[in-house]
Design a protein around this motif. Structure first.
Motif, PDB file in Angstrom:
ATOM      1  N   THR A 148       0.831  -1.212   0.000  1.00 53.61           N
ATOM      2  CA  THR A 148       0.000   0.000   0.000  1.00 53.61           C
ATOM      3  C   THR A 148       0.860   1.254   0.000  1.00 53.61           C
ATOM      4  O   THR A 148       0.591   2.214  -0.745  1.00 53.61           O
ATOM      5  CB  THR A 148      -0.930  -0.016   1.218  1.00 53.61           C
ATOM      6  OG1 THR A 148      -1.749  -1.192   1.184  1.00 53.61           O
ATOM      7  CG2 THR A 148      -1.830   1.217   1.210  1.00 53.61           C
ATOM      8  N   GLU A 149       1.902   1.262   0.823  1.00 56.53           N
ATOM      9  CA  GLU A 149       2.798   2.427   0.829  1.00 56.53           C
ATOM     10  C   GLU A 149       3.526   2.580  -0.506  1.00 56.53           C
ATOM     11  O   GLU A 149       3.744   3.696  -0.977  1.00 56.53           O
ATOM     12  CB  GLU A 149       3.817   2.286   1.972  1.00 56.53           C
ATOM     13  CG  GLU A 149       3.226   2.511   3.351  1.00 56.53           C
ATOM     14  CD  GLU A 149       2.713   3.935   3.537  1.00 56.53           C
ATOM     15  OE1 GLU A 149       3.183   4.843   2.814  1.00 56.53           O
ATOM     16  OE2 GLU A 149       1.827   4.144   4.374  1.00 56.53           O
ATOM     17  N   SER A 152       2.319   1.709  -3.369  1.00 52.18           N
ATOM     18  CA  SER A 152       1.318   2.244  -4.302  1.00 52.18           C
ATOM     19  C   SER A 152       1.167   3.750  -4.121  1.00 52.18           C
ATOM     20  O   SER A 152       0.984   4.486  -5.098  1.00 52.18           O
ATOM     21  CB  SER A 152      -0.020   1.543  -4.078  1.00 52.18           C
ATOM     22  OG  SER A 152       0.089   0.152  -4.296  1.00 52.18           O
ATOM     23  N   ASN A 153       1.235   4.209  -2.872  1.00 50.23           N
ATOM     24  CA  ASN A 153       1.168   5.651  -2.630  1.00 50.23           C
ATOM     25  C   ASN A 153       2.370   6.365  -3.241  1.00 50.23           C
ATOM     26  O   ASN A 153       2.244   7.500  -3.734  1.00 50.23           O
ATOM     27  CB  ASN A 153       1.109   5.927  -1.125  1.00 50.23           C
ATOM     28  CG  ASN A 153      -0.174   5.400  -0.500  1.00 50.23           C
ATOM     29  OD1 ASN A 153      -1.196   5.261  -1.170  1.00 50.23           O
ATOM     30  ND2 ASN A 153      -0.128   5.115   0.792  1.00 50.23           N
ATOM     31  N   PRO A 210      -3.020  -3.038   7.947  1.00 51.03           N
ATOM     32  CA  PRO A 210      -4.414  -2.919   7.483  1.00 51.03           C
ATOM     33  C   PRO A 210      -5.343  -3.757   8.355  1.00 51.03           C
ATOM     34  O   PRO A 210      -4.951  -4.762   8.943  1.00 51.03           O
ATOM     35  CB  PRO A 210      -4.349  -3.444   6.046  1.00 51.03           C
ATOM     36  CG  PRO A 210      -3.169  -4.358   6.027  1.00 51.03           C
ATOM     37  CD  PRO A 210      -2.177  -3.779   6.990  1.00 51.03           C
TER      38      PRO A 210
END
Length: 375
Positions: free
Chosen positions: A229-230, A232-233, A271
């Motif tokens: 997720t990081e 992707s950011n 998450p």
């Protein structure tokens, strides 16, 4: 009988490779080799200075409570283990497959161009044998490489506690380079994905106890999702988001050095939703088995067409290439090994009977079928 020799030459190399792989790997897979005992300590101490950041640089990315001496110790051991694993893979995995592949390529050259042999008459008379032997050697090379690749993944998972600090430190240096514009973000994404895959292999293969593995895998899956997720950011927001990813990696580094594998990240960084572990799965395994058999059978038939070999004699080798991977690695979804072996035996016997039957005589037009000339 040419078809019988074709089957023997096509089946013998993969059979030998399948039988000898496990005992040979057990004999050659010495723990001291992949631990890197042969790398001098002074080299292992000098290498991290060039490929990993200093303890001060690591602390600048986030909260790192481990002492610099402990970090340096883990970096040096990680260098030796990583180099040992690469040497193990190159000697015991890639080299035998490369030798078999080279011999197979030579057999195909002799099949297509018999005049390239020193004895052209011998090569021309044994074209079918060269073709079948090259097909068997090629399948043996693929078999050896795929089996060894699975074993290499297991070895990566088992050694991750010893190499994790080294790999994470290199990722932190990559984050610094990406934030300064010296490294493409897609390249950083590939390197981060490589480490998350190693985490999955550790959760799948690195723990022997079933109960401990069942408790570890959900946590590793959440850690993988948090890092992805990081990342992707970072790909969405650009280099300005790299420090957040670096802070997460620095926390992973500190926790792995401390041995906190059940608490690699805080609950606030993880998450809340449940996710699956990123690791090799059985369904993908079956797909690769079916795809590999189909490609091998198509290659055998295509080479046979180019070489001008009779289809009845080449059919056993093609069927062996098609069903062989399912016999060696297939699961229950693809049928049992006995069922696959029965299919191969039936196909070989059918091809043998077809090759043994004499061709039907050409019909000679009779006098009755030809109109008589008129007087």
């Amino acid at each position: 009988m040419q078809w019988f020799e074709s089957v023997v030459f096509a089946l013998f190399p993969p059979f030998v490779a399948g039988v000898l792989h496990r005992p040979l790997m057990a004999a050659l897979d010495l723990p001291d080799v992949w631990k890197g005992w042969w790398i001098p300590a002074w080299i292992a101490r000098r290498v991290p200075a060039r490929v990993v950041p200093s303890p001060a640089d690591v602390a600048g990315h986030g909260p790192v409570d481990s002492s610099p001496a402990k970090l340096n110790e883990h970096w040096c051991s990680g260098v030796r283990r990583s180099w040992g694993l690469e040497t193990w893979a190159s000697i015991f995995v890639i080299l035998p497959a490369a030798v078999a592949g080279t011999l197979a390529l030579g057999g195909l050259v002799l099949t297509v161009h018999p005049s390239s042999s020193d004895d052209a008459q011998f090569a021309r008379e044994h074209t079918l044998g060269f073709f079948s032997l090259s097909a068997g050697l090629g399948s043996a090379a693929v078999l050896w490489f795929l089996r060894s690749r699975s074993l290499y993944r297991r070895r990566l998972g088992a050694s991750l506690p010893l190499t994790s600090a080294f790999h994470l430190a290199r990722l932190l240096r990559d984050c610094s380079a990406a934030a300064a514009g010296g490294l493409a973000l897609l390249e950083l994404d590939q390197r981060v994905a490589r480490y998350t895959n190693q985490l999955g292999w550790f959760a799948a293969y690195g723990v022997d106890r079933e109960r401990r593995r069942a408790a570890l895998q959900p946590h590793i899956a959440r850690v993988q999702l948090a890092v992805e997720t990081e990342m992707s950011n970072v790909l969405r927001d650009g280099p300005d988001a790299v420090p957040r990813l670096a802070r997460l990696l620095a926390t992973l580094l500190d926790r792995s050095v401390q041995g906190r594998w059940m608490g690699l990240l805080e609950e606030s960084d993880l998450p809340t939703e449940r996710t699956e572990l990123v690791a090799p799965r059985g369904d993908r395994h079956d797909r690769w088995v079916v795809l590999g058999g189909s490609v091998a059978a198509a290659a055998v038939m295509g080479t046979a067409i180019v070489a001008g070999l009779p289809a009845a004699a080449v059919a056993p080798a093609a069927l062996t290439a098609l069903i062989g991977p399912a016999v060696m690695w297939g699961s229950d979804k693809l049928g049992t090994r006995r069922e696959q072996a029965q299919i191969v035996a039936a196909a070989v016997s059918a091809a043998g009977s077809a090759a043994a039957e004499p061709p039907a005589p050409a019909e000679n037009p009779s006098a009755a079928g030809v109109p008589a000339p008129r007087a």
